[in-house]
Write an enzyme that holds these catalytic residues in place. Structure first.
Site, PDB file in Angstrom:
ATOM      1  N   ASP A 234      -2.337   2.560  -9.941  1.00 12.07           N
ATOM      2  CA  ASP A 234      -2.618   1.739  -8.809  1.00 12.07           C
ATOM      3  C   ASP A 234      -4.028   2.095  -8.257  1.00 12.07           C
ATOM      4  OD1 ASP A 234      -0.196   2.008  -5.969  1.00 12.07           O
ATOM      5  OD2 ASP A 234      -2.197   1.271  -5.997  1.00 12.07           O
ATOM      6  N   LEU A 235      -4.618   0.914  -7.779  1.00 14.40           N
ATOM      7  CA  LEU A 235      -6.022   1.054  -7.618  1.00 14.40           C
ATOM      8  C   LEU A 235      -5.933   1.812  -6.277  1.00 14.40           C
ATOM      9  CD1 LEU A 235      -7.771  -2.338  -8.405  1.00 14.40           C
ATOM     10  CD2 LEU A 235      -7.765  -0.267  -9.662  1.00 14.40           C
ATOM     11  N   ASP A 277      -1.959  -4.508  -6.904  1.00 15.64           N
ATOM     12  CA  ASP A 277      -3.195  -3.972  -7.548  1.00 15.64           C
ATOM     13  C   ASP A 277      -2.584  -2.730  -8.562  1.00 15.64           C
ATOM     14  OD1 ASP A 277      -2.200  -2.387  -5.283  1.00 15.64           O
ATOM     15  OD2 ASP A 277      -4.082  -1.389  -4.870  1.00 15.64           O
TER      16      ASP A 277
END
Ligand code: C2E
Ligand code: CA
Ligand code: CA
Length: 629
Positions: A234-235, A277
């Site tokens: 997960d960014l 993301d």
């Protein structure tokens, strides 16, 4: 070699093939039906190659399909050529000097080699031609009529030097036309499949791909006992970037990152954008190795900022890695864990990789197993409530009893009931268990000895049950059916953050009181909103948590708290029960503090419901006897 334009032709008619025009027509018809009927590519091409060979008896045909993603020619169909021939050409990369097929694909033009041993295109393939007895070769490209893209190559081989006649060329045109139809159809199907499985932005897989293929990969690796890791990534701060610089740049950032991720995970069997993301990969490596790769990527991202148009961005991510070899998980369970681990990584400061370790895995697995066992216990009627007396600590006389969840299943023996209840709450089984316990209370209340007494029966209620609005109606129905008076039942509710003094549960609790139920606040002192709750819900009892009782002898604080809780409850006119009384000293201290109601091993352990009436009678008798002494 000679090309299309400079062909010398021999001018024999098509009848040389030994096929009549009707046979030719019939053959074409059959193949068209195959293609239109959705026959798979290889079989269609196979049929076309065989049919071509039937038309031109000395000729050997081989049709290759062009894979635009790998940019290679792939085996298609062939007639009498041996299997090894197609295996040898499978994967051929088109080039300016790659035999007649490779060159034909490269130029997208017909290539005719009259003599492969003198034609420079074949310089690197003399051995190959020798071993298959090939002297001349003609290749025609299969070109999509829609977008002029290359679909494949139709190759014809002869054992002698030869140039095609106009009739040969006419036949080749017929055959390439058929092969083009088959390849075109296949290409369209592939595209559609690819699009359905592909994330349009990054070209990685999408959620659908994961769902359809991950399970198989996991099962295969587990069966072969090979290492396999699942990562969820997960960014960090992506939303912020998106909000600041807009979605267009946000998309570019995702694209750049996805390329980097791909480069750092070269062995990934599956790499997909899970959503927004979030990325998921399945990698046939042990989890520590995967974690090492991710650390490398994090370091790289620390060193090099990404340039997205004019914006410099320093990127990082939080990631969870699950070792799939360690447990027998299906993909759904694994991704849940990886997701949770990634969230933990985020919560503990981002920019990190959280491994789901073996201990966690075993704990989760155990919970899953307990969930299954509980389901079985319910299905097969194996819920077996126990009761523990609540006594007057001065005399030992029973004042009531608390029902506690137990089962008759061997598999759940020795499993902490508290764990069972937690799992039941997670697994959506708590309503069913709650009802079994209430049924147990009804059963007990119909026992003559208990029916004729005024003993209260306490039943624990999970807050989850209180989240259902129809709960009061359902219990009312049950009690009506069993002809049991609600006033004989005390519902114990544990303080928890779900029990919002202003929330819907308060309304519900008040409805239960309206129905006649007695309410007890359980584990008093450990929760969140004791005072508020005591004011807003008409509790008639509180139960002081056993942790306080067990510290009474050693801790002044526990002593002070036990005193304060008793005072407070008295102020509200509420009865207090001390739980977990195990020793005579604890009993003495509680008595000195002014406690009357007690529950604990010192007096009695939880016993099966069927033995409870006898136990209570026995305790009554003993209490009377000691009062006489
Ligand atoms: P609880 O409601 O506080 O129940 C009292 C617990 O203290 C019981 O544990 C009981 O066996 C234990 N206990 C009683 N006397 C002593 C003692 O002298 N020393 C010690 N160390 N423990 C004592 P149990 O049966 O393991 O249940 C644990 C918890 O599980 C319960 O705590 C309750 O929160 C939950 N639970 C049990 N049965 C049910 C049920 O039917 N429904 C719901 N919702 N929860 C239940
Ligand atoms: Ca309780
Ligand atoms: Ca309790």
């Amino acid at each position: 070699m000679a090309e299309d334009e400079g062909l010398q032709t021999r001018g024999e008619p098509i009848s040389e093939a030994g096929l009549s025009p009707e046979q030719l027509l019939q053959g074409q018809q059959r193949i068209l039906e195959m293609v239109a009927g959705g026959e798979n590519l290889q079989r269609s091409l196979q049929a076309i190659a065989a049919f071509s060979e039937a038309c031109l008896p000395e000729m050997l045909a081989s049709i290759l399909y062009y894979d635009p993603y790998e940019q290679r020619l792939r085996r298609g169909g062939y007639g009498q050529l041996p299997d090894s021939f197609q295996e040898a050409v499978d994967g051929l990369v088109p080039g300016p000097k790659a035999g007649s097929c490779g060159t034909c694909a490269f130029r997208a033009q017909r290539v005719v080699s009259e003599d492969v041993f003198t034609d420079p295109l074949w310089d690197d393939f003399h051995d190959f031609c020798h071993s298959y007895g090939i002297r001349s070769a003609w290749s025609s490209p299969l070109i999509s009529p829609n977008d002029q893209s290359l679909l494949g190559v139709f190759g014809m081989y002869y054992p002698d030097r030869r140039l095609p006649s106009p009739a040969d060329l006419e036949l080749v045109d017929h055959m390439t036309h058929l092969a083009t139809l088959a390849a075109e159809r296949h290409r369209r199907d592939e595209e559609r499949r690819r699009q359905a499985m592909e994330d349009a932005l990054t070209g990685l897989g999408n959620r659908h791909l994961l769902q359809t293929q991950a399970g198989e990969l996991v099962a295969q690796a587990q069966h072969a006992q090979q290492p396999l890791s699942l990562l969820f990534l997960d960014l960090d701060h992506f939303k912020l970037f998106n909000d600041n610089f807009g979605h267009l740049l946000g998309d570019k950032l995702l694209l750049q990152f996805s390329r980097q991720l791909k480069a750092f995970l070269p062995t990934a069997q599956l790499l997909a954008r899970f959503g927004g993301d979030e990325f998921v990969a399945i990698i046939p490596e042990p989890s520590d190795q995967v974690s090492e790769r991710l650390h490398d990527l994090l370091r790289r991202l620390d060193q090099d900022t990404l340039l997205i148009d004019h914006v410099r961005a320093r990127l990082s991510f939080s990631s969870g890695v699950v070792d799939l070899a360690a447990v027998n998980w299906n993909f759904g369970q694994a991704i849940l864990q990886a997701d949770t681990a990634a969230r933990q990584a985020k919560e503990s400061g981002r920019h990190r990789i959280q491994m789901v370790d073996a201990a966690q895995l075993t704990a989760v697995q155990r919970r899953l197993q307990v969930g299954k066992d509980l389901e079985d216990a319910l299905r097969y009627g194996l819920v077996h409530p126990h009761a523990q007396p609540i006594v007057d600590l001065r005399t030992g006389a029973p004042l009531g009893m608390e029902l506690l969840f137990r089962t008759r299943t061997g598999v759940l023996n020795g499993i902490d009931p508290q764990l069972c209840i937690h799992v039941a709450e997670e697994a959506g089984l708590i309503d069913a268990i709650g009802f079994e316990m209430l049924r147990g209370a009804c059963r007990l209340l119909k026992d003559p000895a208990i029916a004729s007494s005024d003993l209260l029966i306490n039943v624990n209620l999970s807050v989850h049950q209180l989240l259902r609005e129809d709960f009061p109606d359902e219990v009312a129905q049950l009690l009506a059916a069993e002809a049991v008076d609600a006033r004989r039942i005390c519902l114990e509710i544990t303080e928890s953050r779900w029990l919002d003094p202003d929330g819907p549960s308060r309304v519900l609790l008040n409805r239960l009181v309206g129905q006649g139920f007695v309410l007890a606040l359980d584990d008093f002192g450990t929760g969140y909103a004791s005072l508020l709750l005591l004011r807003s819900v008409p509790f008639r009892h509180v139960k002081v948590d056993k942790t306080f009782v067990q510290e009474l002898e050693d801790s002044d604080e526990a002593l002070a708290l036990c005193r304060a809780m008793l005072e407070m409850a008295k102020a509200y006119g509420i009865q207090v029960t001390a739980e977990g009384v195990e020793t005579p000293q604890q009993r003495r201290i509680l008595e000195e503090l002014g406690y009357i109601r007690c529950q604990g091993y010192l007096f009695a352990r939880p016993t099966p419901l069927e033995d409870t009436p006898a136990l209570l009678l026995d305790m009554q008798r003993q209490a009377r006897r000691s009062a006489l002494d």
